[in-house]
Design a protein around this motif. Structure first.
Motif, short mmCIF file in Angstrom:
data_model
loop_
_atom_site.label_atom_id
_atom_site.label_comp_id
_atom_site.label_asym_id
_atom_site.label_seq_id
_atom_site.Cartn_x
_atom_site.Cartn_y
_atom_site.Cartn_z
N ARG A 5 0.85 -1.19 0.00
CA ARG A 5 0.00 0.00 0.00
C ARG A 5 0.89 1.24 0.00
NH1 ARG A 5 -4.49 0.58 4.01
NH2 ARG A 5 -5.58 1.44 2.22
N GLN A 22 1.14 5.52 -0.22
CA GLN A 22 0.49 6.83 -0.12
C GLN A 22 1.25 7.79 -1.01
OE1 GLN A 22 -0.34 8.03 3.87
NE2 GLN A 22 -1.25 9.99 3.28
N GLN A 55 10.63 7.98 -3.20
CA GLN A 55 10.44 8.57 -1.88
C GLN A 55 10.62 10.08 -1.92
OE1 GLN A 55 12.79 6.53 1.12
NE2 GLN A 55 12.43 4.55 0.13
N ALA A 72 3.25 2.54 2.77
CA ALA A 72 2.53 2.63 4.04
C ALA A 72 2.35 1.28 4.72
CB ALA A 72 1.16 3.26 3.80
N GLU A 73 2.30 0.22 3.94
CA GLU A 73 2.04 -1.09 4.54
C GLU A 73 2.47 -2.20 3.60
OE1 GLU A 73 -1.75 -3.57 6.46
OE2 GLU A 73 -2.10 -1.96 5.03
N THR A 101 -3.14 0.44 -3.63
CA THR A 101 -2.87 -0.92 -3.18
C THR A 101 -2.53 -1.78 -4.39
OG1 THR A 101 -4.47 -0.66 -1.38
CG2 THR A 101 -3.75 -2.89 -1.88
N MET A 113 -4.30 6.50 -1.75
CA MET A 113 -3.76 5.26 -1.20
C MET A 113 -3.89 4.21 -2.29
SD MET A 113 -2.25 4.02 1.48
CE MET A 113 -2.74 5.02 2.90
N ASP A 150 -4.34 13.02 -0.45
CA ASP A 150 -3.47 12.04 -1.09
C ASP A 150 -4.27 10.87 -1.64
OD1 ASP A 150 -1.17 13.44 -0.65
OD2 ASP A 150 -0.57 12.30 1.12
N ARG A 163 5.20 7.07 -0.40
CA ARG A 163 5.56 6.41 0.85
C ARG A 163 4.92 5.02 0.89
NH1 ARG A 163 3.34 5.79 6.02
NH2 ARG A 163 1.43 6.90 5.43
#
Length: 282
Positions: free
Chosen positions: A8, A10, A59, A66-67, A43, A41, A39, A64
């Motif tokens: 995931r 962002q 980056q 996130a997960e 996946t 998200m 923003d 980022r």
């Protein structure tokens, strides 16, 4: 051991297309995007050990990670099969909503011979329903009440075709079914083949019926959806014909009955289920 990885990210919305293209280049199995404040998200799914690393260039541009989550392969149709359970409708039918194309190893339901119920296979597809909605259940029950033996039946707004098939199984001499949605015809004709039924199906309006007349009209649509065709539908009724009218909210009972009385019809029966009501009009 995990079979797949879910990543995931962002990111700013302006980078969506570029990042998605990068993920496809790196072998993603699929991408889903949702808004999170200002923003996005994003996946993405990858086979095990194939997920790319987010380098310093991404980056620096505001992307980022996130997960990261690993998960094993599973039967993605398990929930479907758990919910797709044959169910009884009316006094004489059992509906099987399972799609043979979704798993041919699953044996189809069979009719309950002891109860004499007739099996109808109506796979759950698109938005045409499988017969579980209150309005369809009401229409089938009233069809059983009215009887169809030897009758010419018109199914208005056929959708999946279920009411046309029920009429045929109840002994109708001929069944014609139509819907304004051409996609409905694709499903209705496929379902007719599954059920070894042979209604005449077409996409269009009542105007295409010409001078044909019928002993039973089955109308399971919201009242306003047949406003333009109402006069033409009434003209399709033979002397003594009955209309099975469903798709009516109980709060509109008096309004709808008044309109049909104005067209020369009187109620011969009605049934309710939850917030819905259906009529036999003669």
């Amino acid at each position: 051991m995990s079979d797949y990885q879910q990543l995931r990210f962002q990111l700013p919305p302006a980078l969506e297309e570029e990042l998605v293209a990068w993920l496809w280049d790196h072998g993603t199995l699929g991408v889903q995007c949702d808004s999170v404040g200002s923003d996005l998200m994003l996946t993405a799914y990858f086979p095990r050990q194939a997920a790319p690393a987010v380098d310093a260039v991404w980056q620096a541009r505001g992307v980022r990670l996130a997960e990261t989550r690993a998960f094993a392969d599973q039967d993605w149709l398990a929930t479907y099969w758990a919910l797709a359970v044959p169910f009884e409708v009316g006094r004489g039918f059992v509906i099987d909503p399972r799609d043979p194309a979704a798993g041919l190893d699953r044996p189809p339901a069979t009719a309950d011979r002891s109860s004499g119920r007739s099996l109808l296979r109506i796979p759950a597809r698109e938005a045409f329903g499988v017969g579980s909605h209150e309005t369809t259940r009401l229409a089938i029950a009233l069809l059983e009440d009215a009887g169809c033996a030897g009758a010419r039946v018109l199914d208005v707004g056929t959708g999946s075709g279920i009411l046309a098939f029920a009429a045929e199984r109840l002994g109708a001499a001929a069944v014609v079914a139509f819907d304004l949605d051409p996609v409905a015809m694709i499903h209705a004709r496929h379902n007719a083949s599954l059920n070894h039924c042979a209604p005449r199906c077409f996409a269009g309006s009542a105007a295409a019926l010409g001078a044909a007349t019928f002993d039973r009209l089955v109308i399971n649509v919201l009242p306003e959806r047949i406003d333009a065709d109402l006069a033409g539908l009434v003209a399709r009724c033979r002397d003594g014909a009955e209309v099975i009218l469903s798709g009516v909210l109980t709060v509109r009972r008096d309004e709808v009955l008044a309109r049909w009385r104005g067209l020369g019809f009187e109620p011969a029966g009605e049934r309710t289920d939850g917030d819905w009501i259906a009529f036999r009009l003669r």
